[in-house]
Scaffold this motif. Structure first.
Motif, PDB file in Angstrom:
ATOM      1  N   TYR A 195      23.429  32.638  21.309  1.00 59.80           N
ATOM      2  CA  TYR A 195      22.863  31.866  20.204  1.00 59.80           C
ATOM      3  C   TYR A 195      22.351  30.525  20.730  1.00 59.80           C
ATOM      4  O   TYR A 195      22.836  30.004  21.741  1.00 59.80           O
ATOM      5  N   TYR A 246      27.730  30.366  13.711  1.00 60.87           N
ATOM      6  CA  TYR A 246      27.902  31.805  13.843  1.00 60.87           C
ATOM      7  C   TYR A 246      27.937  32.474  12.463  1.00 60.87           C
ATOM      8  O   TYR A 246      28.573  31.958  11.527  1.00 60.87           O
ATOM      9  N   THR A 301      31.841  39.184  16.724  1.00 64.50           N
ATOM     10  CA  THR A 301      31.289  38.633  15.487  1.00 64.50           C
ATOM     11  C   THR A 301      32.439  38.358  14.524  1.00 64.50           C
ATOM     12  O   THR A 301      33.533  38.934  14.644  1.00 64.50           O
ATOM     13  N   LYS A 320      22.043  40.296  18.667  1.00 67.70           N
ATOM     14  CA  LYS A 320      22.858  39.740  17.583  1.00 67.70           C
ATOM     15  C   LYS A 320      23.081  40.788  16.498  1.00 67.70           C
ATOM     16  O   LYS A 320      24.204  40.977  16.010  1.00 67.70           O
TER      17      LYS A 320
END
Length: 340
Positions: A106, A112, A274, A313
């Motif tokens: 990122y 996030y 994640t 992602k």
């Protein structure tokens, strides 16, 4: 003894000010129960005396045997690192010294997907009384206090406002980022000291309730700045108050592997890519409800909605969304809206 515990908890400095007035009655009730039930309370033997062992299969097919409290604290406070945990460092460094972390997936400063919702759901999940206002997120950061003028996490900062607004959307007023405990220039220069500093700051934080009767904790960090060392030390020294450690897997290279979970004193250390994956594991371990897991899924999807595919992602998020749906027994077809 329990009388000493009561005396300690009634001192003005024993609680963060956010608990001082609203929770006096339930606190006194809990203390009375504690005094009656045990005159020889020992935090060192808490796990053995007041917990049961459960086997759970978590993400990746790993089965772990973990301890869970049979007598829960009133509140769960999430403790978090900042860089590469709440937001990406971008992997920026100066003369070989990382400016906050190593994550290159990122962009620097990106929050996030689902992070604030994840921490809110952990804080709100209260089997004793779901109506109580959850504690704010405590921050343990390696950022140097000497540079506080430039690096301070103010209430008006974008990060603080993001957390505050997440709480407000859920109908929880006055939730967000709470106490911030900083590092120093010494740890910024000598990177190996960062884990120790975070642990000593944790010891300062838990003075608000050294018994674990009112507050227990979940620590969230990352794999880039010795947060694992800090978390493991917390579990070795204070298993009676730390429920679990979650570590965000970051790297200066693409597609880092996810380490398997591990246990220290019956408490899990869990690794994730994640916050949907973290929420799935939290749900599997009874630290979050199914509705909370779905809210984390939706928050993460919304945050990533402007990112085009194909993308690593989305690859990571899609995999964890499928795991989330499996966790709560939803049909795999529920994941199709995220497949563009």
């Amino acid at each position: 003894s329990s009388f000493l515990i009561a005396r300690q908890l009634m001192k003005p400095h024993a609680f963060h000010t956010m608990y001082a007035s609203s929770y006096l009655i339930p606190l006194l009730s809990l203390l009375l129960t504690q005094i009656i039930s045990s005159f020889a309370f020992s935090p060192r033997h808490f796990v053995a005396r007041h917990e049961q062992l459960f086997a759970r299969t978590i993400s990746g097919g790993n089965t772990i045997l973990f301890a869970t409290a049979t007598r829960n604290a009133l509140f769960t406070q999430v403790i978090s690192d900042v860089d590469d945990t709440l937001k990406s460092s971008g992997g920026v460094n100066v003369a070989g010294v990382a400016l906050g972390g190593i994550d290159v997936q990122y962009e620097r400063g990106d929050y996030y997907p689902g992070v604030a919702q994840f921490m809110l759901e952990l804080s709100m999940y209260n089997p004793i009384n779901a109506t109580m206002t959850p504690p704010k997120v405590a921050i343990l950061t390696a950022r140097a206090e000497e540079f506080k003028m430039a690096l301070e996490l103010k209430d008006s900062s974008s990060l603080a406002m993001t957390f505050k607004e997440t709480g407000e959307r859920a109908g929880v007023e006055h939730w967000g980022l709470g106490p911030v405990l900083y590092g120093s220039v010494a740890e910024w220069i000598i990177q190996e000291r960062k884990g120790l500093r975070k642990f000593t700051n944790f010891e300062r934080l838990i003075q608000q309730d050294v018994t674990g009767c009112v507050l227990q904790y979940i620590y969230v960090g990352d794999t880039g700045e010795l947060d694992q060392e800090a978390g493991e030390t917390m579990l070795r020294e204070y298993p009676q108050v730390v429920k679990a450690v979650f570590l965000h897997v970051v790297s200066d290279k693409p597609n880092p592997p996810i380490p398997p979970p591990k246990l220290i004193n019956g408490r899990p250390i869990l690794f994730f890519k994640t916050y949907v994956g973290a929420a799935a594991m939290a749900t599997q371990l009874g630290l979050m409800g199914s509705d909370g897991l779905l809210r984390v899924v939706e928050a993460a999807k919304e945050k990533l909605s402007n990112v085009p595919r194909p993308s690593d992602k989305w690859d990571d998020l899609d995999a964890d969304i499928r795991e989330a749906y499996r966790t709560i027994g939803l049909d795999a077809l529920r994941s199709e809206p995220t497949m563009r």
